[in-house]
Scaffold this active site. Structure first.
Site, PDB file in Angstrom:
ATOM      1  N   GLU A 155      -4.386   1.823  -7.073  1.00 27.06           N
ATOM      2  CA  GLU A 155      -4.763   2.896  -6.164  1.00 27.06           C
ATOM      3  C   GLU A 155      -3.864   4.113  -6.405  1.00 27.06           C
ATOM      4  O   GLU A 155      -2.789   4.220  -5.819  1.00 27.06           O
ATOM      5  CB  GLU A 155      -4.628   2.440  -4.711  1.00 27.06           C
ATOM      6  CG  GLU A 155      -5.574   1.324  -4.322  1.00 27.06           C
ATOM      7  CD  GLU A 155      -5.633   1.143  -2.819  1.00 27.06           C
ATOM      8  OE1 GLU A 155      -6.732   1.264  -2.264  1.00 27.06           O
ATOM      9  OE2 GLU A 155      -4.581   0.914  -2.199  1.00 27.06           O
ATOM     10  N   HIS A 211       0.841  -1.196   0.000  1.00 28.04           N
ATOM     11  CA  HIS A 211       0.000   0.000   0.000  1.00 28.04           C
ATOM     12  C   HIS A 211       0.876   1.245   0.000  1.00 28.04           C
ATOM     13  O   HIS A 211       1.969   1.258   0.568  1.00 28.04           O
ATOM     14  CB  HIS A 211      -0.924  -0.006   1.219  1.00 28.04           C
ATOM     15  CG  HIS A 211      -1.980   1.049   1.166  1.00 28.04           C
ATOM     16  ND1 HIS A 211      -1.738   2.356   1.537  1.00 28.04           N
ATOM     17  CD2 HIS A 211      -3.286   0.999   0.781  1.00 28.04           C
ATOM     18  CE1 HIS A 211      -2.841   3.067   1.389  1.00 28.04           C
ATOM     19  NE2 HIS A 211      -3.794   2.269   0.923  1.00 28.04           N
TER      20      HIS A 211
END
Length: 258
Positions: free
Chosen positions: A167, A97
């Site tokens: 993302e 992430h």
């Protein structure tokens, strides 16, 4: 074609909060689950076993972990291994992430090591990739993300088990900007063209909410959504699951059971 719909709770929720959320999900599971949709939730490490126990072993909802180390054991104070998160009940591991890359020094190479460790133990890697706003401004977002992905999946032993979560860094968090479908598709189409059926699917994450979820689910190359704040309540997550089920049924109708 299954649509993956998941949420990571990041550093939120006590074990009691997690149990209450999981209880609400368990009570709302329709007979036969959500047709055409694979739900997953990723609690903090302290609550993985709580959520798994509340949902039960036959639940259609996958439980994941937000991180895992590449080593199976050793002198890595504060880390958790893939066998440890699996022992807690996780069958999916979120890897790479942007917050971990920014604040904890994760690189494409360490992401690759974690992908290989996750696959080695039979779990599903959910690999997060995405460009910063500076790269987006140059018009080379797809090139940047494809390079990230290539390193992450280098020498992957079972790429068909991998999920990718696109993302864009500029779309994440409270200050994130909601993207257009065209901005998303620029990268998700490139990922789908490059990896196609070699992976389990490409998800989109970043400023996802009930108002844009339907459009994002139908964006070219997108096979699911990875959701933040909009799914941090059980009601919010269930609403998004209903939207995804509706989209899945429209695109690939499932005959009614007699």
């Amino acid at each position: 074609m299954v649509r993956w719909i998941g949420t990571s709770w990041k550093m939120t929720k006590t074990r009691a909060d997690a149990a209450a959320y999981a209880e609400a999900l368990r009570a709302a599971i329709p007979p036969g689950g959500w047709p055409g949709v694979q739900p997953f939730v990723i609690p903090p490490a302290t609550a993985i076993s709580v959520v798994r126990d509340v949902l039960g072993p036959s639940s259609p909802i996958i439980v994941g972990a937000q991180n895992a180390h590449w080593a199976d054991a050793g002198a890595w104070t504060g880390e958790l291994s893939v066998p440890q998160v699996a022992d807690a009940g996780a069958t999916l591991v979120e890897i790479g992430h942007s917050e971990r890359r920014q604040h904890f020094g994760e690189t494409d190479d360490t992401v690759n090591q974690k992908v290989q460790a996750t696959l080695r133990h039979g779990l599903t890697p959910l690999v997060c990739v995405g460009e910063p706003v500076q790269v987006r401004a140059t018009g080379r977002a797809a090139e940047y993300v494809l390079r990230q992905t290539a390193t992450a999946l280098n020498q992957a032993t079972a790429p068909s088990a991998v999920l990718l979560a696109y993302e864009p860094v500029w779309a994440i968090g409270e200050q994130g900007r909601e993207p257009t479908v065209a901005e998303v598709a620029e990268v998700t189409e490139a990922l789908a063209a490059e990896y196609g059926d070699r992976i389990s699917g490409v998800l989109y994450g970043g400023s996802v909410n009930p108002a844009n979820a339907r459009q994002l689910l139908q964006a070219p190359g997108v096979r699911g959504l990875f959701i933040g704040r909009s799914a941090w309540t059980a009601d919010g997550y269930l609403r998004l699951l209903r939207i995804a089920t509706d989209v899945a049924q429209q695109l690939h109708p499932v005959p009614a059971q007699r």
